[in-house]
Motif scaffolding. Sequence first.
Motif, PDB file in Angstrom:
ATOM      1  N   ALA A  55       0.883  -1.175   0.000  1.00 47.11           N
ATOM      2  CA  ALA A  55       0.000   0.000   0.000  1.00 47.11           C
ATOM      3  C   ALA A  55       0.919   1.223   0.000  1.00 47.11           C
ATOM      4  CB  ALA A  55      -0.904  -0.010   1.222  1.00 47.11           C
ATOM      5  N   THR A  56       1.165   1.789  -1.168  1.00 48.91           N
ATOM      6  CA  THR A  56       2.197   2.806  -1.313  1.00 48.91           C
ATOM      7  C   THR A  56       1.891   4.114  -0.600  1.00 48.91           C
ATOM      8  OG1 THR A  56       1.246   3.477  -3.424  1.00 48.91           O
ATOM      9  CG2 THR A  56       3.060   1.887  -3.484  1.00 48.91           C
ATOM     10  N   THR A  57       0.637   4.388  -0.330  1.00 50.75           N
ATOM     11  CA  THR A  57       0.290   5.586   0.421  1.00 50.75           C
ATOM     12  C   THR A  57      -0.848   5.254   1.366  1.00 50.75           C
ATOM     13  OG1 THR A  57      -1.326   6.310  -1.224  1.00 50.75           O
ATOM     14  CG2 THR A  57       0.931   7.154  -1.460  1.00 50.75           C
ATOM     15  N   GLY A  58      -1.137   6.179   2.213  1.00 49.22           N
ATOM     16  CA  GLY A  58      -2.262   5.998   3.121  1.00 49.22           C
ATOM     17  C   GLY A  58      -1.819   5.931   4.563  1.00 49.22           C
ATOM     18  N   PRO A  59      -2.776   6.000   5.448  1.00 47.84           N
ATOM     19  CA  PRO A  59      -2.455   6.007   6.872  1.00 47.84           C
ATOM     20  C   PRO A  59      -1.998   4.645   7.368  1.00 47.84           C
ATOM     21  CG  PRO A  59      -4.814   5.889   6.565  1.00 47.84           C
ATOM     22  CD  PRO A  59      -4.208   6.070   5.193  1.00 47.84           C
ATOM     23  N   GLY A  60      -1.364   4.663   8.531  1.00 50.35           N
ATOM     24  CA  GLY A  60      -0.973   3.416   9.157  1.00 50.35           C
ATOM     25  C   GLY A  60      -2.191   2.614   9.559  1.00 50.35           C
ATOM     26  N   VAL A  61      -2.014   1.320   9.628  1.00 52.93           N
ATOM     27  CA  VAL A  61      -3.117   0.434   9.931  1.00 52.93           C
ATOM     28  C   VAL A  61      -3.079   0.005  11.398  1.00 52.93           C
ATOM     29  CG1 VAL A  61      -4.169  -1.783   9.353  1.00 52.93           C
ATOM     30  CG2 VAL A  61      -3.188  -0.372   7.556  1.00 52.93           C
ATOM     31  N   ILE A  62      -1.903  -0.397  11.888  1.00 51.72           N
ATOM     32  CA  ILE A  62      -1.747  -0.832  13.269  1.00 51.72           C
ATOM     33  C   ILE A  62      -0.450  -0.251  13.840  1.00 51.72           C
ATOM     34  CG2 ILE A  62      -3.092  -2.955  12.999  1.00 51.72           C
ATOM     35  CD1 ILE A  62      -0.465  -4.495  12.826  1.00 51.72           C
ATOM     36  N   THR A  63      -0.305  -0.310  15.151  1.00 48.96           N
ATOM     37  CA  THR A  63       0.920   0.188  15.775  1.00 48.96           C
ATOM     38  C   THR A  63       2.027  -0.853  15.674  1.00 48.96           C
ATOM     39  OG1 THR A  63       0.400  -0.665  17.968  1.00 48.96           O
ATOM     40  CG2 THR A  63      -0.396   1.568  17.445  1.00 48.96           C
ATOM     41  N   LEU A  64       3.247  -0.407  15.898  1.00 53.05           N
ATOM     42  CA  LEU A  64       4.390  -1.319  15.897  1.00 53.05           C
ATOM     43  C   LEU A  64       4.200  -2.442  16.918  1.00 53.05           C
ATOM     44  CD1 LEU A  64       7.322   1.230  15.732  1.00 53.05           C
ATOM     45  CD2 LEU A  64       6.883  -0.584  14.085  1.00 53.05           C
ATOM     46  N   SER A  65       3.734  -2.097  18.111  1.00 58.90           N
ATOM     47  CA  SER A  65       3.570  -3.125  19.143  1.00 58.90           C
ATOM     48  C   SER A  65       2.489  -4.137  18.760  1.00 58.90           C
ATOM     49  CB  SER A  65       3.272  -2.492  20.502  1.00 58.90           C
ATOM     50  OG  SER A  65       2.112  -1.713  20.445  1.00 58.90           O
ATOM     51  N   GLN A  66       1.427  -3.686  18.096  1.00 59.58           N
ATOM     52  CA  GLN A  66       0.401  -4.625  17.638  1.00 59.58           C
ATOM     53  C   GLN A  66       0.968  -5.564  16.581  1.00 59.58           C
ATOM     54  OE1 GLN A  66      -2.432  -1.608  16.494  1.00 59.58           O
ATOM     55  NE2 GLN A  66      -3.839  -2.203  18.134  1.00 59.58           N
ATOM     56  N   LEU A  67       1.758  -5.016  15.665  1.00 54.64           N
ATOM     57  CA  LEU A  67       2.384  -5.844  14.631  1.00 54.64           C
ATOM     58  C   LEU A  67       3.290  -6.891  15.260  1.00 54.64           C
ATOM     59  CD1 LEU A  67       2.955  -6.389  11.600  1.00 54.64           C
ATOM     60  CD2 LEU A  67       4.837  -4.764  11.806  1.00 54.64           C
ATOM     61  N   LEU A  68       4.106  -6.476  16.204  1.00 54.07           N
ATOM     62  CA  LEU A  68       5.021  -7.398  16.861  1.00 54.07           C
ATOM     63  C   LEU A  68       4.255  -8.479  17.613  1.00 54.07           C
ATOM     64  CD1 LEU A  68       7.957  -8.063  17.371  1.00 54.07           C
ATOM     65  CD2 LEU A  68       7.923  -6.478  19.299  1.00 54.07           C
ATOM     66  N   SER A  69       3.194  -8.114  18.260  1.00 55.75           N
ATOM     67  CA  SER A  69       2.366  -9.080  18.990  1.00 55.75           C
ATOM     68  C   SER A  69       1.726 -10.094  18.045  1.00 55.75           C
ATOM     69  CB  SER A  69       1.284  -8.338  19.773  1.00 55.75           C
ATOM     70  OG  SER A  69       0.460  -9.225  20.444  1.00 55.75           O
ATOM     71  N   ARG A  70       1.255  -9.641  16.904  1.00 59.15           N
ATOM     72  CA  ARG A  70       0.605 -10.540  15.933  1.00 59.15           C
ATOM     73  C   ARG A  70       1.581 -11.476  15.244  1.00 59.15           C
ATOM     74  NH1 ARG A  70      -3.751  -6.660  12.791  1.00 59.15           N
ATOM     75  NH2 ARG A  70      -4.935  -6.113  14.657  1.00 59.15           N
ATOM     76  N   CYS A  71       2.786 -10.980  14.971  1.00 63.86           N
ATOM     77  CA  CYS A  71       3.737 -11.748  14.165  1.00 63.86           C
ATOM     78  C   CYS A  71       4.743 -12.545  14.993  1.00 63.86           C
ATOM     79  CB  CYS A  71       4.488 -10.819  13.221  1.00 63.86           C
ATOM     80  SG  CYS A  71       3.410 -10.028  12.012  1.00 63.86           S
ATOM     81  N   SER A  72       4.865 -12.273  16.267  1.00 61.57           N
ATOM     82  CA  SER A  72       5.802 -12.926  17.190  1.00 61.57           C
ATOM     83  C   SER A  72       7.255 -12.507  16.966  1.00 61.57           C
ATOM     84  CB  SER A  72       5.704 -14.441  17.134  1.00 61.57           C
ATOM     85  OG  SER A  72       4.421 -14.850  17.529  1.00 61.57           O
ATOM     86  N   VAL A  73       7.668 -12.376  15.716  1.00 63.82           N
ATOM     87  CA  VAL A  73       9.025 -11.925  15.397  1.00 63.82           C
ATOM     88  C   VAL A  73       8.940 -10.997  14.188  1.00 63.82           C
ATOM     89  CG1 VAL A  73      11.348 -12.608  14.671  1.00 63.82           C
ATOM     90  CG2 VAL A  73      10.059 -14.081  16.201  1.00 63.82           C
ATOM     91  N   ILE A  74       9.657  -9.886  14.270  1.00 65.59           N
ATOM     92  CA  ILE A  74       9.753  -8.940  13.157  1.00 65.59           C
ATOM     93  C   ILE A  74      11.224  -8.818  12.781  1.00 65.59           C
ATOM     94  CG2 ILE A  74       9.511  -6.499  12.504  1.00 65.59           C
ATOM     95  CD1 ILE A  74       6.869  -7.970  12.690  1.00 65.59           C
ATOM     96  N   PHE A  75      11.503  -8.906  11.495  1.00 69.38           N
ATOM     97  CA  PHE A  75      12.873  -8.790  10.994  1.00 69.38           C
ATOM     98  C   PHE A  75      13.059  -7.435  10.314  1.00 69.38           C
ATOM     99  CE2 PHE A  75      11.802 -13.249  11.105  1.00 69.38           C
ATOM    100  CZ  PHE A  75      12.916 -13.826  11.666  1.00 69.38           C
ATOM    101  N   THR A  76      14.297  -6.965  10.309  1.00 68.21           N
ATOM    102  CA  THR A  76      14.598  -5.706   9.632  1.00 68.21           C
ATOM    103  C   THR A  76      15.238  -5.943   8.275  1.00 68.21           C
ATOM    104  OG1 THR A  76      16.685  -5.539  10.839  1.00 68.21           O
ATOM    105  CG2 THR A  76      14.770  -4.412  11.774  1.00 68.21           C
ATOM    106  N   GLN A  77      15.431  -7.214   7.927  1.00 68.73           N
ATOM    107  CA  GLN A  77      15.847  -7.652   6.607  1.00 68.73           C
ATOM    108  C   GLN A  77      14.924  -8.799   6.235  1.00 68.73           C
ATOM    109  OE1 GLN A  77      19.899  -8.950   6.787  1.00 68.73           O
ATOM    110  NE2 GLN A  77      20.610  -7.084   7.762  1.00 68.73           N
ATOM    111  N   PRO A  78      14.717  -9.036   4.948  1.00 67.07           N
ATOM    112  CA  PRO A  78      13.868 -10.179   4.586  1.00 67.07           C
ATOM    113  C   PRO A  78      14.387 -11.455   5.255  1.00 67.07           C
ATOM    114  CG  PRO A  78      14.354  -8.865   2.652  1.00 67.07           C
ATOM    115  CD  PRO A  78      15.200  -8.317   3.761  1.00 67.07           C
ATOM    116  N   PRO A  79      13.513 -12.275   5.846  1.00 68.06           N
ATOM    117  CA  PRO A  79      13.956 -13.460   6.583  1.00 68.06           C
ATOM    118  C   PRO A  79      14.883 -14.390   5.796  1.00 68.06           C
ATOM    119  CG  PRO A  79      11.650 -13.088   6.985  1.00 68.06           C
ATOM    120  CD  PRO A  79      12.073 -12.105   5.921  1.00 68.06           C
ATOM    121  N   THR A  80      14.775 -14.424   4.487  1.00 71.51           N
ATOM    122  CA  THR A  80      15.656 -15.284   3.683  1.00 71.51           C
ATOM    123  C   THR A  80      17.090 -14.790   3.698  1.00 71.51           C
ATOM    124  OG1 THR A  80      15.089 -14.030   1.693  1.00 71.51           O
ATOM    125  CG2 THR A  80      13.806 -16.030   2.142  1.00 71.51           C
TER     126      THR A  80
END
Length: 82
Positions: A55-80
Amino acid sequence: MPLKTFYKSTRADAADLARDAQPGDLLYAIGGSEFVVTNETSALNGAHMVRPAEATTGPGVITLSQLLSRCSVIFTQPPTQN
């Protein structure tokens, strides 16, 4: 501070991610989902918001903490690449 390689769903990592993330940073979840940190913040706690990277533009959907809670782990580089 610079971003760590990954953040786990812990209070300490959530606080670190909230401190380290800057608008425009790309974050990755296992399964190929990509998110971008927006310059918008939550009205409740001031946390940065994220939105899907495709989604190239538009408002944020969720907070960083919500994203982290949903995904369990967040990477700053593609996991591969980790």
